[in-house]
Design a protein around this motif. Structure first.
Motif, PDB file in Angstrom:
ATOM      1  N   PHE A   1      -4.933   4.651  -3.858  1.00 43.47           N
ATOM      2  CA  PHE A   1      -6.310   4.247  -3.439  1.00 43.47           C
ATOM      3  C   PHE A   1      -6.663   2.773  -3.343  1.00 43.47           C
ATOM      4  CE2 PHE A   1      -7.576   8.290  -6.078  1.00 43.47           C
ATOM      5  CZ  PHE A   1      -7.217   9.146  -4.967  1.00 43.47           C
ATOM      6  N   THR A   2      -5.576   2.029  -3.800  1.00 44.07           N
ATOM      7  CA  THR A   2      -5.852   0.362  -3.792  1.00 44.07           C
ATOM      8  C   THR A   2      -4.531  -0.367  -3.337  1.00 44.07           C
ATOM      9  OG1 THR A   2      -5.186   0.186  -5.965  1.00 44.07           O
ATOM     10  CG2 THR A   2      -7.327   0.382  -5.837  1.00 44.07           C
ATOM     11  N   GLN A   3      -4.696  -1.344  -2.737  1.00 45.46           N
ATOM     12  CA  GLN A   3      -3.642  -2.448  -2.354  1.00 45.46           C
ATOM     13  C   GLN A   3      -3.072  -2.964  -3.481  1.00 45.46           C
ATOM     14  OE1 GLN A   3      -5.366  -4.799   0.490  1.00 45.46           O
ATOM     15  NE2 GLN A   3      -5.394  -3.173   2.011  1.00 45.46           N
TER      16      GLN A   3
ATOM     17  N   VAL B   1      -5.469  -8.300  -6.296  1.00 41.46           N
ATOM     18  CA  VAL B   1      -5.928  -7.213  -5.887  1.00 41.46           C
ATOM     19  C   VAL B   1      -6.284  -6.199  -7.142  1.00 41.46           C
ATOM     20  CG1 VAL B   1      -6.610  -5.300  -4.302  1.00 41.46           C
ATOM     21  CG2 VAL B   1      -5.836  -7.556  -3.219  1.00 41.46           C
ATOM     22  N   ALA B   2      -5.027  -5.757  -7.297  1.00 43.70           N
ATOM     23  CA  ALA B   2      -5.061  -4.763  -8.603  1.00 43.70           C
ATOM     24  C   ALA B   2      -3.651  -5.100  -9.410  1.00 43.70           C
ATOM     25  CB  ALA B   2      -4.952  -3.424  -7.895  1.00 43.70           C
ATOM     26  N   SER B   3      -3.755  -4.984 -10.526  1.00 37.78           N
ATOM     27  CA  SER B   3      -2.605  -5.414 -11.442  1.00 37.78           C
ATOM     28  C   SER B   3      -2.016  -3.978 -11.934  1.00 37.78           C
ATOM     29  CB  SER B   3      -2.976  -6.373 -12.321  1.00 37.78           C
ATOM     30  OG  SER B   3      -3.968  -5.991 -13.214  1.00 37.78           O
ATOM     31  N   ASN B   4      -2.609  -3.103 -12.123  1.00 35.16           N
ATOM     32  CA  ASN B   4      -2.022  -1.963 -12.840  1.00 35.16           C
ATOM     33  C   ASN B   4      -2.426  -0.709 -12.352  1.00 35.16           C
ATOM     34  OD1 ASN B   4      -4.810  -1.698 -13.594  1.00 35.16           O
ATOM     35  ND2 ASN B   4      -4.617  -1.663 -15.717  1.00 35.16           N
ATOM     36  N   GLY B   5      -2.677  -0.690 -10.929  1.00 35.54           N
ATOM     37  CA  GLY B   5      -2.974   0.636 -10.229  1.00 35.54           C
ATOM     38  C   GLY B   5      -4.338   1.092 -10.664  1.00 35.54           C
TER      39      GLY B   5
ATOM     40  N   GLN C   1       0.810  -1.259   0.056  1.00 29.69           N
ATOM     41  CA  GLN C   1      -0.063  -0.082  -0.069  1.00 29.69           C
ATOM     42  C   GLN C   1       0.965   1.394   0.047  1.00 29.69           C
ATOM     43  OE1 GLN C   1      -3.662  -0.048   0.522  1.00 29.69           O
ATOM     44  NE2 GLN C   1      -3.408   2.078  -0.283  1.00 29.69           N
ATOM     45  N   ALA C   2       0.480   2.167  -0.839  1.00 32.32           N
ATOM     46  CA  ALA C   2       1.282   3.447  -1.002  1.00 32.32           C
ATOM     47  C   ALA C   2       0.699   4.575  -0.127  1.00 32.32           C
ATOM     48  CB  ALA C   2       1.604   3.874  -2.366  1.00 32.32           C
ATOM     49  N   VAL C   3       1.548   5.224   0.496  1.00 34.86           N
ATOM     50  CA  VAL C   3       0.734   6.302   1.091  1.00 34.86           C
ATOM     51  C   VAL C   3       1.292   7.706   0.918  1.00 34.86           C
ATOM     52  CG1 VAL C   3       0.707   7.381   3.711  1.00 34.86           C
ATOM     53  CG2 VAL C   3       0.509   4.953   3.510  1.00 34.86           C
ATOM     54  N   PRO C   4       0.635   8.684   0.140  1.00 39.98           N
ATOM     55  CA  PRO C   4       0.967  10.082  -0.149  1.00 39.98           C
ATOM     56  C   PRO C   4       1.302  10.849   0.760  1.00 39.98           C
ATOM     57  CG  PRO C   4      -1.241   9.754  -0.470  1.00 39.98           C
ATOM     58  CD  PRO C   4      -0.954   8.332   0.183  1.00 39.98           C
TER      59      PRO C   4
END
Length: 185
Positions: A131-133, A180-184, A109-112
């Protein structure tokens, strides 16, 4: 009899304390978000920019991009470029690259954060991988977009902003069983 009564009162008080503590802990996240948004601290940005703005072609703002990994994060993580020169009101995009060099699937998870913090309200992310993992399989690499608008109302003396991301390994909290997500996004 009075000892049993006093133990019963103690148990009731302790249970009430547990309920109050749980309610307080549950309310902390929305309270924190409201406080950060109101006070403009912790780099909270206008994530859901609803307005449409006319592009100010007479003005340029430098947006710098910084990425870092939290202590236990083994991924390679970086922006495609160190900075962009943008016009306030224009939609912009930067790609960030993530690569899992380990031999196990991991979730991140990225935190901005925006600096300076007092102008974070003028930075509007319209699409962000934060917004996504993100789940990456061993050796997998992806490019993740962040789309943003620097508000035309940014103070005229503000010529540059920094968008920084810290990437956290959350595999222990969110096992990578399913992608969960492959491309953001």
């Amino acid at each position: 009899m009075s000892e049993a009564r006093s133990i019963k009162r103690l148990v009731i008080r302790l249970l009430l304390l547990v309920v109050v503590m749980f309610a307080f802990g549950f309310a902390l996240v929305p309270l924190y978000d409201v406080m950060c948004k109101t006070l403009g601290i912790n780099g909270k940005t206008g994530d859901k920019y609803e307005g449409s703005q006319v592009v100010d072609l007479n003005r340029q703002v430098r947006v710098q991009f910084v990425s870092s990994n939290n202590v236990d994060m083994a991924w390679d993580f970086y922006p495609k470029a160190e900075e962009l020169i943008v016009h306030p009101g224009a939609v912009n995009e930067m790609l960030f690259v993530a690569h899992n060099p380990t031999n196990k699937a991991m979730t991140a998870q990225a935190v901005p954060s925006i600096s300076p913090g007092d102008v974070a309200v003028y930075f509007h992310k319209t699409e962000c991988f934060c917004f996504t993992q993100q789940v990456l399989q061993p050796g997998e690499r992806i490019e993740m977009p962040v789309r943003f608008i620097v508000d035309r109302d940014l103070p005229k003396n503000q010529k540059e902003l920094t968008l920084a991301y810290t990437l956290f390994d959350i595999t222990a909290r969110q096992p990578p069983a399913a992608k969960v997500a492959s491309n953001g996004g």
